[in-house]
Design a protein around this motif. Structure first.
Motif, PDB file in Angstrom:
ATOM      1  N   LEU A 200       0.832  -1.199   0.000  1.00  0.00           N
ATOM      2  CA  LEU A 200       0.000   0.000   0.000  1.00  0.00           C
ATOM      3  C   LEU A 200       0.868   1.251   0.000  1.00  0.00           C
ATOM      4  CD1 LEU A 200      -2.743   1.378   0.232  1.00  0.00           C
ATOM      5  CD2 LEU A 200      -2.602   1.116   2.714  1.00  0.00           C
ATOM      6  N   VAL A 201       1.930   1.235   0.823  1.00  0.00           N
ATOM      7  CA  VAL A 201       2.831   2.396   0.882  1.00  0.00           C
ATOM      8  C   VAL A 201       3.483   2.635  -0.473  1.00  0.00           C
ATOM      9  CG1 VAL A 201       4.970   3.279   1.884  1.00  0.00           C
ATOM     10  CG2 VAL A 201       3.270   2.187   3.356  1.00  0.00           C
ATOM     11  N   VAL A 202       3.971   1.529  -1.107  1.00  0.00           N
ATOM     12  CA  VAL A 202       4.603   1.645  -2.428  1.00  0.00           C
ATOM     13  C   VAL A 202       3.618   2.217  -3.434  1.00  0.00           C
ATOM     14  CG1 VAL A 202       5.541   0.336  -4.364  1.00  0.00           C
ATOM     15  CG2 VAL A 202       6.314  -0.157  -2.041  1.00  0.00           C
ATOM     16  N   ALA A 203       2.383   1.733  -3.378  1.00  0.00           N
ATOM     17  CA  ALA A 203       1.379   2.187  -4.337  1.00  0.00           C
ATOM     18  C   ALA A 203       1.093   3.671  -4.193  1.00  0.00           C
ATOM     19  CB  ALA A 203       0.081   1.397  -4.145  1.00  0.00           C
ATOM     20  N   LEU A 204       1.267   4.195  -2.950  1.00  0.00           N
ATOM     21  CA  LEU A 204       0.970   5.603  -2.722  1.00  0.00           C
ATOM     22  C   LEU A 204       2.110   6.528  -3.123  1.00  0.00           C
ATOM     23  CD1 LEU A 204      -0.791   5.324   0.764  1.00  0.00           C
ATOM     24  CD2 LEU A 204      -1.859   5.807  -1.446  1.00  0.00           C
ATOM     25  N   ILE A 205       3.300   5.950  -3.372  1.00  0.00           N
ATOM     26  CA  ILE A 205       4.442   6.765  -3.784  1.00  0.00           C
ATOM     27  C   ILE A 205       4.327   7.049  -5.271  1.00  0.00           C
ATOM     28  CG2 ILE A 205       6.949   6.851  -4.032  1.00  0.00           C
ATOM     29  CD1 ILE A 205       7.132   4.923  -1.649  1.00  0.00           C
ATOM     30  N   PRO A 206       4.334   8.321  -5.714  1.00  0.00           N
ATOM     31  CA  PRO A 206       4.200   8.646  -7.146  1.00  0.00           C
ATOM     32  C   PRO A 206       5.257   7.934  -7.977  1.00  0.00           C
ATOM     33  CG  PRO A 206       4.017  10.628  -5.800  1.00  0.00           C
ATOM     34  CD  PRO A 206       4.438   9.530  -4.875  1.00  0.00           C
ATOM     35  N   GLY A 207       4.799   7.234  -9.026  1.00  0.00           N
ATOM     36  CA  GLY A 207       5.722   6.564  -9.934  1.00  0.00           C
ATOM     37  C   GLY A 207       6.183   5.206  -9.464  1.00  0.00           C
ATOM     38  N   ALA A 208       5.927   4.852  -8.187  1.00  0.00           N
ATOM     39  CA  ALA A 208       6.360   3.557  -7.683  1.00  0.00           C
ATOM     40  C   ALA A 208       5.597   2.447  -8.374  1.00  0.00           C
ATOM     41  CB  ALA A 208       6.127   3.488  -6.176  1.00  0.00           C
ATOM     42  N   GLY A 209       6.262   1.307  -8.548  1.00  0.00           N
ATOM     43  CA  GLY A 209       5.638   0.174  -9.217  1.00  0.00           C
ATOM     44  C   GLY A 209       5.643   0.326 -10.722  1.00  0.00           C
ATOM     45  N   ASN A 210       6.248   1.394 -11.230  1.00  0.00           N
ATOM     46  CA  ASN A 210       6.341   1.610 -12.678  1.00  0.00           C
ATOM     47  C   ASN A 210       7.770   2.006 -13.026  1.00  0.00           C
ATOM     48  OD1 ASN A 210       5.295   1.712 -15.238  1.00  0.00           O
ATOM     49  ND2 ASN A 210       4.675   3.855 -15.109  1.00  0.00           N
ATOM     50  N   ALA A 211       8.707   1.267 -12.371  1.00  0.00           N
ATOM     51  CA  ALA A 211      10.118   1.629 -12.495  1.00  0.00           C
ATOM     52  C   ALA A 211      10.595   1.569 -13.926  1.00  0.00           C
ATOM     53  CB  ALA A 211      10.954   0.700 -11.617  1.00  0.00           C
ATOM     54  N   GLY A 212      10.099   0.556 -14.692  1.00  0.00           N
ATOM     55  CA  GLY A 212      10.542   0.431 -16.079  1.00  0.00           C
ATOM     56  C   GLY A 212      10.210   1.667 -16.880  1.00  0.00           C
ATOM     57  N   ALA A 213       8.965   2.154 -16.727  1.00  0.00           N
ATOM     58  CA  ALA A 213       8.544   3.343 -17.466  1.00  0.00           C
ATOM     59  C   ALA A 213       9.322   4.569 -17.004  1.00  0.00           C
ATOM     60  CB  ALA A 213       7.050   3.564 -17.285  1.00  0.00           C
ATOM     61  N   ALA A 214       9.663   4.590 -15.675  1.00  0.00           N
ATOM     62  CA  ALA A 214      10.421   5.725 -15.160  1.00  0.00           C
ATOM     63  C   ALA A 214      11.835   5.714 -15.736  1.00  0.00           C
ATOM     64  CB  ALA A 214      10.448   5.668 -13.641  1.00  0.00           C
ATOM     65  N   ASP A 215      12.412   4.500 -15.851  1.00  0.00           N
ATOM     66  CA  ASP A 215      13.754   4.378 -16.407  1.00  0.00           C
ATOM     67  C   ASP A 215      13.767   4.704 -17.895  1.00  0.00           C
ATOM     68  OD1 ASP A 215      14.622   3.636 -13.939  1.00  0.00           O
ATOM     69  OD2 ASP A 215      14.581   1.487 -14.354  1.00  0.00           O
ATOM     70  N   ASN A 216      12.720   4.331 -18.594  1.00  0.00           N
ATOM     71  CA  ASN A 216      12.634   4.581 -20.027  1.00  0.00           C
ATOM     72  C   ASN A 216      11.291   5.244 -20.340  1.00  0.00           C
ATOM     73  OD1 ASN A 216      12.668   4.613 -22.796  1.00  0.00           O
ATOM     74  ND2 ASN A 216      12.182   2.433 -23.006  1.00  0.00           N
ATOM     75  N   PRO A 217      11.286   6.541 -20.528  1.00  0.00           N
ATOM     76  CA  PRO A 217      10.022   7.253 -20.766  1.00  0.00           C
ATOM     77  C   PRO A 217       9.385   6.946 -22.118  1.00  0.00           C
ATOM     78  CG  PRO A 217      11.893   8.725 -21.083  1.00  0.00           C
ATOM     79  CD  PRO A 217      12.438   7.451 -20.516  1.00  0.00           C
ATOM     80  N   TYR A 218      10.073   6.174 -22.973  1.00  0.00           N
ATOM     81  CA  TYR A 218       9.538   5.882 -24.307  1.00  0.00           C
ATOM     82  C   TYR A 218       8.765   4.579 -24.370  1.00  0.00           C
ATOM     83  CZ  TYR A 218      13.140   9.360 -25.250  1.00  0.00           C
ATOM     84  OH  TYR A 218      13.930  10.476 -25.220  1.00  0.00           O
ATOM     85  N   GLU A 219       8.754   3.818 -23.276  1.00  0.00           N
ATOM     86  CA  GLU A 219       7.990   2.571 -23.272  1.00  0.00           C
ATOM     87  C   GLU A 219       6.515   2.874 -23.508  1.00  0.00           C
ATOM     88  OE1 GLU A 219       8.453   0.190 -19.816  1.00  0.00           O
ATOM     89  OE2 GLU A 219      10.587  -0.183 -20.144  1.00  0.00           O
ATOM     90  N   ARG A 220       5.905   2.112 -24.387  1.00  0.00           N
ATOM     91  CA  ARG A 220       4.484   2.272 -24.673  1.00  0.00           C
ATOM     92  C   ARG A 220       3.815   0.896 -24.665  1.00  0.00           C
ATOM     93  NH1 ARG A 220       6.000   6.482 -23.623  1.00  0.00           N
ATOM     94  NH2 ARG A 220       5.860   8.478 -24.740  1.00  0.00           N
ATOM     95  N   GLY A 221       2.692   0.825 -23.986  1.00  0.00           N
ATOM     96  CA  GLY A 221       1.941  -0.421 -23.976  1.00  0.00           C
ATOM     97  C   GLY A 221       2.378  -1.357 -22.862  1.00  0.00           C
TER      98      GLY A 221
END
Length: 300
Positions: free
Chosen positions: A25-46
């Protein structure tokens, strides 16, 4: 067993599950958490790809299309733009695709919605004349990309730094010409390419060359294989020879062409390492693959 062991074990498991849920729950509330791949690469789509998703007739994006009249452009013959309908994910990479000798965009039209639905803006073009040679088709592919990114109605949907080219037959030869002339291109995919020039040491764009074992118009021994062999050894490159295929195989829906084209474009236009799994280890010969050569993509 101690009579209290079992209840205590359940209590420990219960406490552990509660702790995990709290952390989640704490991780989910952190902005961007759980989406590390997209954060590392802003061009990922889908979504994360699977074999099924890249072999499917359509990807995760709904697609719209718009026609471009030859009268409204210069440097090429117009065409059709296919693009993801939603703008929620931001901009997309774009790819221009040229038909071959005597052909029109209808011969490559199947690639438009199939690739666009995976998260690209795709421009299937007509050439100035159906008899244009590869060098001219290369120039026209670049003119089409310039139109797409600078003047088209979808220009705001496109990241102009992430562009690729594809083409069939003389359009495939033109794909190599375009990559040679504009080294900033992110990906090139000649499909059963034809060109009188057999050597391409100038190319700096990651290139997937697709040949066909039964091609008698642009036999792999005198076209696709020399093209591939002449590309710099240091380049991200691959050679896919289709099994049981002909020169015209790219003119109709083909899962093997789509699968590896999507993977190549995703990896190099979108810099999406999630697709490396389909390119490395190198694909093995199969019912649809006669041969596959290449190097594993270099890490960015």
């Amino acid at each position: 067993m101690h009579p209290r062991s079992q209840p205590r074990s359940r209590t420990v498991r219960s406490l552990w599950a509660g702790a995990v849920a709290t952390v989640g729950l704490v991780v989910a509330l952190i902005p961007g958490a759980g989406n590390a791949g997209a954060a590392d690469n802003p061009y990922e789509r889908g979504p994360a790809p699977t074999t099924s998703s890249i072999e499917a007739a359509r990807g995760s994006y709904a697609v719209s299309q718009t026609s471009v009249s030859s009268l409204s452009v210069t440097g090429f013959g117009g065409g059709t733009i296919y693009y993801p309908t939603s703008t929620a994910d931001g901009t997309f990479g774009a790819v221009a695709i040229s038909p071959g000798f005597t052909a029109t965009q209808s011969s490559i039209a199947w690639l438009g919605p199939r690739l666009a639905s995976q998260g690209f803006v795709i421009f299937t073009i007509d050439t100035n004349t159906t008899l244009d040679q590869p060098a001219s088709r290369g120039d026209q592919l670049l003119a089409a990309l310039d139109y797409l990114t600078q003047r088209s109605s979808v220009r705001t949907r496109i990241d102009a730094s992430r562009l690729g080219v594809m083409g069939h037959s003389m359009g495939g030869g033109g794909t190599l010409e375009a990559a040679k002339d504009r080294t900033s291109l992110q990906a090139a995919i000649p499909l059963t390419g034809w060109n009188t020039d057999k050597t391409w040491p100038e190319v700096r764009t990651p290139t997937l060359i697709v040949g066909a074992d039964g091609d008698t118009i642009a036999p792999v021994a005198t076209h696709s294989e020399p093209f591939y062999n002449s590309l710099p050894a240091s380049l991200d490159k691959a050679y896919l020879e289709l099994n049981g295929a002909t020169h015209l195989t790219p003119n109709s829906s083909n899962t093997t062409i789509a699968k590896y084209s999507i993977s190549w474009l995703k990896r190099f236009v979108d810099n999406d390492a999630r697709y490396e799994q389909f390119l490395c280890p190198l694909p093995r010969p199969s019912l649809t693959i006669e041969e596959y050569r290449g190097n594993c993509p270099h890490t960015s």
